[in-house]
Design an enzyme around this catalytic site. Sequence first.
Site, short mmCIF file in Angstrom:
data_model
loop_
_atom_site.label_atom_id
_atom_site.label_comp_id
_atom_site.label_asym_id
_atom_site.label_seq_id
_atom_site.Cartn_x
_atom_site.Cartn_y
_atom_site.Cartn_z
N THR A 85 0.87 -1.17 0.00
CA THR A 85 0.00 0.00 0.00
C THR A 85 0.91 1.22 0.00
OG1 THR A 85 -1.67 -1.22 1.27
CG2 THR A 85 -1.89 1.18 1.16
N GLY A 123 -9.92 1.34 -2.53
CA GLY A 123 -8.49 1.32 -2.82
C GLY A 123 -7.73 0.60 -1.72
N GLU A 124 -6.52 1.05 -1.42
CA GLU A 124 -5.66 0.50 -0.37
C GLU A 124 -5.09 -0.88 -0.71
OE1 GLU A 124 -8.17 2.58 3.33
OE2 GLU A 124 -7.81 0.41 3.33
N GLY A 125 -5.66 -1.56 -1.72
CA GLY A 125 -5.32 -2.95 -2.01
C GLY A 125 -6.40 -3.91 -1.59
#
Length: 358
Positions: free
Chosen positions: A66, A322-324
Amino acid sequence: MSHSVEYIIQHIPPVDTSLAGAAQAHLDNLTKPRGSLGRLEELALRLYCIQGGDTPLAADPARIYTIAGDHGVAAEGVSPFPQEVTRQMVLNFLSNGAGINVLCNTVGCEQFVVDAGSCGGAYPEHPRLIQRKIHPGTASIAQGPAMTAEQCRQALQLGIDLAGMAREAGCRTVGTGEMGISNTTPSTALYCAYLGLDPAGITGPGAGITPDLVKHKTDIIRRALAVNAGAVQSQNAVDILAALGGYEIAALTGLILGAAYHRMAVLVDGFISTAAWTAAWKICPAVSDYSFFSHASAEAGHKTALRSMGIEPLHDLGLRLGEGTGAALTLFLLRSAAAIFNDMATFSSAGVATQSSC
């Protein structure tokens, strides 16, 4: 020792597609009707080719990065959140309080946080934190290039180094994640520049702005494309990335390039990660051989961008964090595909008659 950006780009190997026949023959001989496990079979076949025909197939060890960065365009009022939220969220990641932490813990996936260019000084040391700040935030893309050519090169090199670190740790899969207030704005600009899309058709609310602010955001993206017209018209992928991207976006581009060089599977997250992937694909089309697109983001324009590149993501759960997070969820699918290939019985080993032998 990590290789240079130029070396990596020149030495990314395409996968050996001649192996696909052997993989398909094995999948067809498993105790099931042909093709009945759908896209899991496609994933298994692609993993087989990525891993050069070596068995058993492996999606693990896996690691998600991230990567954080701030954006000068935030000063143009394109996000409802103040820029300091980027820094606050980095600390939240390190305290295991974010969505990506919960999902990585749930699926059993390693996660590292990377400061590529957030505003402010150094963070307290942490075993899961990699501090490689190139500069505290980019310049505004509405006023000129986001990064200098050298800053962009450093961000690409950072991503390549991260891929090398993952490979040295034995990883077979890497996932992309990011954090950066206002980063849907440069990502949208990149889609427009790389794919010829109209900002009005793909600009969305990001973290939650009003329709009036979406129009303002669209105008800012148009201005960015005009101000950086020289880079856009050059169609040079790296120049476009420097002009319109961000430190975390360029680092993700380098991560994708580096992972392909090391023959690792890449789980691509959502809207911002796909913009970074588009840059990597424009730089070296062979990255597509190694890439798995986790999901269709709820962010306006992601499906349009994917469709324009002929990409079908693996799931659509309405994610837009998001963030992974999408990459973490998709790791289970990749593991399942490998397990099916490795562990299911064949018709002969199970003593089950095939359709043709009935």
